[in-house]
Motif scaffolding. Structure first.
Motif, PDB file in Angstrom:
ATOM      1  N   GLU A  52      55.818  40.139  45.991  1.00 19.54           N
ATOM      2  CA  GLU A  52      56.450  38.867  46.354  1.00 19.54           C
ATOM      3  C   GLU A  52      56.420  38.651  47.860  1.00 19.54           C
ATOM      4  O   GLU A  52      56.152  37.542  48.340  1.00 19.54           O
ATOM      5  N   VAL A  58      51.234  45.065  40.351  1.00 21.19           N
ATOM      6  CA  VAL A  58      52.456  45.706  40.821  1.00 21.19           C
ATOM      7  C   VAL A  58      52.133  47.157  41.142  1.00 21.19           C
ATOM      8  O   VAL A  58      51.862  47.961  40.245  1.00 21.19           O
ATOM      9  N   HIS A 116      48.851  32.686  43.019  1.00 25.14           N
ATOM     10  CA  HIS A 116      48.757  33.346  41.706  1.00 25.14           C
ATOM     11  C   HIS A 116      48.869  34.852  41.860  1.00 25.14           C
ATOM     12  O   HIS A 116      48.149  35.460  42.666  1.00 25.14           O
ATOM     13  N   LEU A 117      49.779  35.447  41.091  1.00 24.64           N
ATOM     14  CA  LEU A 117      49.943  36.894  41.062  1.00 24.64           C
ATOM     15  C   LEU A 117      49.458  37.413  39.718  1.00 24.64           C
ATOM     16  O   LEU A 117      49.871  36.924  38.667  1.00 24.64           O
ATOM     17  N   GLU A 118      48.580  38.407  39.747  1.00 21.31           N
ATOM     18  CA  GLU A 118      48.188  39.049  38.502  1.00 21.31           C
ATOM     19  C   GLU A 118      49.414  39.714  37.881  1.00 21.31           C
ATOM     20  O   GLU A 118      50.239  40.302  38.577  1.00 21.31           O
ATOM     21  N   GLU A 119      49.529  39.625  36.563  1.00 18.28           N
ATOM     22  CA  GLU A 119      50.654  40.278  35.895  1.00 18.28           C
ATOM     23  C   GLU A 119      50.642  41.778  36.139  1.00 18.28           C
ATOM     24  O   GLU A 119      51.692  42.413  36.198  1.00 18.28           O
ATOM     25  N   SER A 120      49.458  42.323  36.296  1.00 20.19           N
ATOM     26  CA  SER A 120      49.337  43.768  36.514  1.00 20.19           C
ATOM     27  C   SER A 120      49.379  44.144  37.990  1.00 20.19           C
ATOM     28  O   SER A 120      49.244  45.318  38.340  1.00 20.19           O
ATOM     29  N   ARG A 153      45.385  40.376  44.084  1.00 19.41           N
ATOM     30  CA  ARG A 153      44.737  41.196  43.071  1.00 19.41           C
ATOM     31  C   ARG A 153      44.882  42.669  43.425  1.00 19.41           C
ATOM     32  O   ARG A 153      45.152  43.037  44.576  1.00 19.41           O
ATOM     33  N   GLN A 173      44.891  34.341  45.461  1.00 20.86           N
ATOM     34  CA  GLN A 173      45.440  35.296  44.510  1.00 20.86           C
ATOM     35  C   GLN A 173      45.761  36.621  45.177  1.00 20.86           C
ATOM     36  O   GLN A 173      45.174  36.977  46.198  1.00 20.86           O
ATOM     37  N   TYR A 215      46.419  46.503  47.181  1.00 24.66           N
ATOM     38  CA  TYR A 215      46.551  45.055  47.100  1.00 24.66           C
ATOM     39  C   TYR A 215      45.452  44.394  47.923  1.00 24.66           C
ATOM     40  O   TYR A 215      45.077  44.872  49.002  1.00 24.66           O
TER      41      TYR A 215
END
Length: 275
Positions: A15, A31, A25-29, A65, A63, A45
């Motif tokens: 974030e 993290v 856009h943030l990839e769900e993965s 990624r 994005q 990242y």
């Protein structure tokens, strides 16, 4: 001589990175845990502009990624080449077979708190101890933005298809990256009163990652920019005083060590020890 040490710190969460770089856009993965000892082949990242996967809209979207550090060219027969591809030299990135295609089409920014470099010079001199030639242990330094902001290292990314796996396998495609480096000569460091530390980054190591200021981020990430000479003009070292460097514990030399203590400033370089 290696381009750079191949180690950096990245403790910011997705974030915070998204806010700093205007990510939409943030990839769900996407993290990753905070990491104060990022090493080659680790996942890192990366901020990049490209159309969203599965979208009918061809417009690029900024994005965040997760990529693997160590670029694997699309034509490589094996991903083992990645450990040799962590750096791309700014002076030749536009002409090297492994980098020239991603240079004009797949550029990214790699967010960091800062990077580590091990001092050369006197530390390279061998010493004689008990009749044997020994090299003193190199002193690590942490290089970080002077104002505490995020460091944006210029990078390239590439996709590689693993031919040993079926197309629908989750690991069939590798997304990898490399950090662009440049000469450290002339990159002046701020020097507090009475400080006897290095005057320029070149006093620590002759090479450094190419750090881009915010006013160059959009141009660097823009996939519509494909002229090599225009892109090379963006690869200028940071202005004087933009970064500072200070000695840190030799604990960072062991990749198994991690934690915020690795970036804590020492009052002076550690006493030289021998291997």
């Amino acid at each position: 001589m290696a381009d750079m040490c191949g180690r950096y710190a990245a403790s910011r969460g997705p974030e915070e990175i998204a806010e700093a770089f205007g990510v939409r856009h943030l990839e769900e993965s996407a993290v990753l845990p905070a990491d104060w000892n990022v090493a080659p082949t680790k996942e890192v990242y990366a901020v990049l502009d490209r159309p969203l996967k599965g979208s009918d809209d061809p417009a690029p979207v900024r994005q965040l990624r997760v990529l693997r550090w160590g670029l694997v060219p699309s034509w490589a027969k094996s991903p083992e080449i990645a450990v040799k591809m962590i750096n791309a030299r700014a002076e030749t990135v536009h002409e090297k077979p492994s980098y020239r295609r991603p240079f004009v089409a797949r550029r990214c920014l790699l967010p960091a708190d800062g990077y580590y470099e091990w001092a050369t010079g006197d530390a390279e001199r061998e010493q004689e101890v008990k009749g044997k030639r020994k090299r003193p242990r190199k002193q690590p330094y942490f290089v970080t933005p002077s104002d505490g902001s995020v460091m944006a290292m210029a990078g390239l990314y590439e996709f590689w298809r693993d031919p040993s796996l079926p197309e629908d396998h989750p690991r069939a495609w590798w997304a990898t990256c490399s950090v662009i480096t440049t000469e450290a000569e002339g990159t002046e460091l701020p020097r507090p009163a009475g400080n006897e530390g290095p005057r320029t980054l070149a006093d620590i190591h002759p090479r450094m990652p190419l750090i881009l200021p915010p006013d160059r981020w959009d141009a660097w990430l823009d996939p519509s920019r494909t002229d090599p000479e225009e892109l090379r003009a963006l690869l200028e070292p940071p202005p004087p005083g933009a970064v500072r460097a200070y000695p840190v514990s030799t604990e960072v030399s062991n990749v198994r060590n991690n934690g915020p203590q690795l970036t804590e400033e020492l009052a002076a370089p550690e006493e030289t020890t021998l291997f």
